[in-house]
Design an enzyme around this catalytic site. Structure first.
Site, short mmCIF file in Angstrom:
data_model
loop_
_atom_site.label_atom_id
_atom_site.label_comp_id
_atom_site.label_asym_id
_atom_site.label_seq_id
_atom_site.Cartn_x
_atom_site.Cartn_y
_atom_site.Cartn_z
N SER A 195 -28.41 45.60 -70.99
CA SER A 195 -28.05 44.40 -71.75
C SER A 195 -29.22 43.56 -72.27
O SER A 195 -29.01 42.62 -73.02
CB SER A 195 -27.15 43.50 -70.92
OG SER A 195 -25.88 44.07 -70.86
N LYS A 255 -29.66 32.98 -71.24
CA LYS A 255 -28.35 33.64 -71.22
C LYS A 255 -27.41 32.90 -70.28
O LYS A 255 -27.82 32.48 -69.18
CB LYS A 255 -28.52 35.10 -70.79
CG LYS A 255 -27.26 35.96 -70.90
CD LYS A 255 -27.57 37.40 -70.47
CE LYS A 255 -26.34 38.32 -70.56
NZ LYS A 255 -26.64 39.68 -70.09
N SER A 272 -24.82 43.22 -73.22
CA SER A 272 -24.06 41.98 -73.20
C SER A 272 -24.87 40.78 -73.69
O SER A 272 -24.29 39.76 -74.06
CB SER A 272 -23.57 41.71 -71.78
OG SER A 272 -24.68 41.53 -70.90
N1 GLN Z 1 -23.12 47.56 -71.54
C1 GLN Z 1 -23.23 47.78 -70.13
C2 GLN Z 1 -21.94 47.41 -69.44
O1 GLN Z 1 -21.02 47.05 -70.13
C3 GLN Z 1 -24.41 47.04 -69.59
C4 GLN Z 1 -24.12 45.65 -69.21
C5 GLN Z 1 -25.31 44.92 -68.72
O2 GLN Z 1 -26.43 45.41 -68.71
N2 GLN Z 1 -25.04 43.72 -68.27
O3 GLN Z 1 -21.82 47.51 -68.26
#
Ligand code: GLN
Length: 507
Positions: A182, A83, A158
């Site tokens: 994410s 990532k 994400s």
């Molecule tokens: N979707 C969540 C957010 O927007 C989680 C993001 C993540 O785990 N990096 O904060």
């Protein structure tokens, strides 16, 4: 199907076995994946950067080591995708943001160092929501990733790039990061496995911080065993991360192997009352209940457990996360990294900063910076940030109370299957609700896994089954995850991804 596409469809464990027996070389494996990326990544867009040359050089070194009898471990030679929020020496790292366009870090994240030490060739960097803010990858400044099961749908976020790369057989393994879900939510909606380790179990050094107290890197794979093998490579104490836990971890590969017998006798499983009900897609709930039934048949004792503070988890997270993020993102000031916009020749430093941050950050990032700055401002600090920290403690206590009577807690990973691109983009609240079931684990620091849980009846798309365990008991999520996986495969006659349509990827 060509021979190359056969090579990419097996599990990392099987690839490792084929490398060990000399059936295949790392160069062949790595080339097959790079070819697959060339073939399908146009429409999927899982990658922001592909390092063909570097990956092949690392593969050649791996082959040379192996022929000398000096393989560094079972995964030596198995390629991986990373990532783009994890720093990679000599490879661009953008965090999905324009503000870091062109930045090439001078150092590796510890997890990346460990991949290199274990001999895994790095295929490239995967797409993500900007600075890991989002649940769909639509907030990437470089355009969204698409779900290999249906290219009109989101792959989660994400870390949608890592999940889609694994689901589309572009990489057998990937690294993700999970701040609020994410790793696990993209796993659920792409039919892949995702693990968020115990906070402090995997080093955060070189993980560009979204929210330091919540972030954790972890495996993205097609099977639970593969995730366990990867966790064994990246985990463990790191003196460069002050929150890294100093202790000996058990072998997660062994924990997964123990679970794969599918025996759940004596395992106490708690269904979280608060993570079900209204707003949950019926097809997702149906598959969840069927899997609970499978666990019962395999000998598990299943009870319902209430975690009353979980209903406040989302609100708590969306105060703590923006507060930490607004502070972390202050370092992108046009002086130290990446983009610099000079609005006019005699602009002041403040004007350059303002113009750079205006041009370099997307709307979601700006929204959270504003929210976080407000929550931390004097006069509001106690009312918002302070209050959120108190609720965070209550959520941890709910976990403690629950784990006093059960070994693991379970829920669906996400309330719905993959939604359509664009469907929630203009509605931040609707986007945030995707993380309802994953966020409590980050707030409390406990480990969790999402295991593929079959296809929902109404749309034929993947859903996920989440298993949570007490902090430090990551071996339990592998044991129970592998058991469920084995029970599923018996029922389905093979892994879920075998049922993925041979994507209209080359259209
Ligand atoms: N979707 C969540 C957010 O927007 C989680 C993001 C993540 O785990 N990096 O904060």
């Amino acid at each position: 199907m060509s021979a190359a596409s056969d090579l990419v469809r097996s599990t990392a464990a099987a690839m490792a076995a084929d490398l060990a027996s000399g059936e295949v070389t790392s160069t062949q494996l790595t080339e097959a994946h790079l070819d697959r990326i060339d073939e399908v990544d146009g429409p999927v867009h899982a990658f922001l950067h592909v390092d063909r040359e570097g990956a092949l050089a690392q593969a050649a070194e791996s082959d040379a080591r192996r022929s000398r009898g000096e393989a560094r471990g079972p995964l030596d030679g198995v390629p991986i995708a990373v990532k783009d929020v994890l720093t990679t020496r000599g490879l661009p790292t953008t965090c999905g943001s324009k503000i870091l366009e062109g930045w090439v870090p001078p150092y590796d994240a510890t997890v990346v160092t460990r991949l290199r030490e274990a001999g895994l060739p790095i295929l490239g960097k995967t797409n993500m929501d900007e600075f890991a803010m989002g649940s769909s990858t639509e907030h990437s400044a470089y355009g969204p990733t698409r779900n290999p099961w249906d290219l009109d749908r989101i792959p989660g976020g994400s870390g949608g790039g890592s999940a889609a790369a694994v689901a589309a057989f572009e990489a057998p393994l990937a690294l993700g990061t999970d701040t609020g879900g994410s790793i696990r939510q993209p796993g659920a909606v792409t039919g892949t496995v995702g693990v968020k380790p115990t906070y402090g179990g995997v080093s955060r050094y070189g993980l560009v911080a979204l929210a330091n107290s919540l972030d954790q890197a972890g495996p993205v794979t097609r099977t639970v065993r593969d995730a366990a093998m990867l966790h064994d490579v990246i985990g463990g104490h790191d003196p460069r991360d002050s929150t890294s836990i100093r202790q000996d971890w058990p072998s997660f590969t062994e924990a997964a192997a123990a679970g794969a017998a599918g025996d759940m006798a004596g395992v106490r499983v708690g269904i979280i009352t608060e993570l079900a009900g209204e707003g949950w897609q019926p097809g997702v709930m149906q598959r969840f209940q069927e899997s609970v039934e499978l666990l019962v048949q395999a000998g598990a004792e299943v009870v319902e457990v209430s975690c009353p503070s979980f209903v406040h988890a989302l609100a708590t997270y969306y105060l703590i996360l923006p507060a930490e993020a607004s502070s972390n993102l202050a370092k992108f000031d046009a002086m130290r990294y990446g983009l610099r916009v000079v609005p006019r020749p005699d602009a002041s430093a403040e004007e350059v900063m303002r113009a750079t941050r205006d041009a370099g950050f997307g709307d979601e990032v700006k929204r959270r910076i504003i929210l976080g700055t407000y929550a931390l401002s004097s006069g509001y600090y106690d009312a918002y940030y302070g209050q959120a920290q108190k609720i965070r403690t209550l959520i941890s206590r709910d976990f403690d109370a629950a784990f006093a009577s059960v070994d693991v807690l379970v829920s669906p990973t996400a309330p719905t299957t993959a939604f359509r691109l664009g469907e929630k983009l203009d509605d931040p609240m609707a986007m945030y609700l995707n993380d309802l079931a994953t966020i409590p684990a980050n707030l409390a620091g406990v480990p969790g896994i999402s295991v593929p849980n079959g296809l929902a009846e109404e749309d034929g798309l993947p859903s996920g089954f989440q298993v949570l365990a007490p902090a430090l008991a990551d071996d339990r999520v592998y044991r129970v995850g592998a058991a469920l996986e084995a029970l599923h495969e018996k029922q389905w006659g093979g892994p879920l991804l075998d049922r993925a349509p041979e994507l209209e990827l080359t259209r």
